[in-house]
Scaffold this active site. Sequence first.
Site: not given
Ligand code: MN
Length: 429
Positions: A135, A137, A142, A151, A210, A242, A249, A262, A358
């Site tokens: 997967d 990113y 996103h 953060r 996704e 997903d 998480q 996940k 995503t």
């Molecule tokens: Mn994913």
Amino acid sequence: MSITANDPTRKTWLEVPENSDFPIQNIPFGVFLTRDDIITIGTRIGDTAIDLGALHQLGYFEGIPLTDDIFLQDTLNDFISDGKKTWRLVRNRIADIFDKNNGKLRDHEEHRKVVLFGLDEIEMQLPVQVGDYTDFYSSKEHATNVGSMFRDPENALLPNWLHIPVGYHGRSSSIIPSGIPVHRPKGQTKPKDADQPVFGPSKRVDFELEMAFITTDANHLGEPIPIDEAEDYIFGLVLFNDWSARDIQTWEYVPLGPFLAKNFASSISPWIVTLDALEPFRIESPKPEVELLPYLQSSGKKSFDIELEVFIQPENGEETKVSQSNFKHMYWNMSQQLAHHTVNGCPVISGDMMGSGTISGPTPDSYGSMLELSWKGEKPVKLNDGTTRTFIEDNDTVTMRGFCKRENYRIGFGEVSTKLLPVFEPKKK
Ligand code: MN
């Protein structure tokens, strides 16, 4: 070899509903169980499922080098291993068999009876045996949203993000086709003000909008795939939900990334739409914002204009569209992802599945997860029945749809639709 199957003027003798995702120009591949309990490889035109195993036995693929049992299998892996040239020959031939002006099957009632099925007579299966699932990113929107929430909005993207298509290795054993319900997972979380973790049902079950691409055998151990050749090894795409448990998480993901948050389920649409069928919908990826290392520099139109939608339907209620995005927003394209994945010599094989990450767009109505749509639960999303959602509730059904559109021309993916069941309770003995 030209892709005659994509001829936009071709008409078929099969009935195709207006606005169908599956006109004769699509010709996706899937695996289904027939009314006689036989598993076969097939395609779909309009609302008719077509048994390719039966067509092959009746001689309709004469002249194309295929083994006798290539379509009499419970996965597409061997057919995908045959390579792009064979996929093209087969799609072109299917287009020819179902062309309005071709009477060979059209006028042969006995053959039609064993080849054609209504959708209510079949049950779709997982189209490939997924050996490995990765997967990515790859949506900047996103990654920026998530980075801002967890953060620092000033430094939302980590320093590597603009240089590397960031990804992680997922778990293929929990990839399931549309229609298979999923239980709310239990797990370990750490509530905000607690000093010890607790165990129980996830309170923040989420979807991730996704798409995933499926590869053929691409390379041997040690051999990278050059970026300009990457598309030769991509068979096609599916819609990909997903499933994610955000509270699990948050507690588990440092330092090695997502794990149990996940891998409890990822749902896919059952018809693989080939990269060939998507040719007319090519579009350029966003321009890189930093100079990329040479092995990641791609040229030409390497992305695709695919409209994506997400719906939530409460039990016994109507569905509400909660997001509208587009695959074209992906910052990193599939060629870059595959070149990066193999640059160290990691082998990729037939049936491997690569999730995009995503797919969030630039506007708040185009975010690809509840985490972003409800901004980590601070802004509840209103449904048509007056209720609200911050995350997915028990017995909600999440449905994703995707399609490409030009005037009078539409190639779609159908849908991936999954009901979230309450936590699993063992049967009393
Ligand atoms: Mn994913």
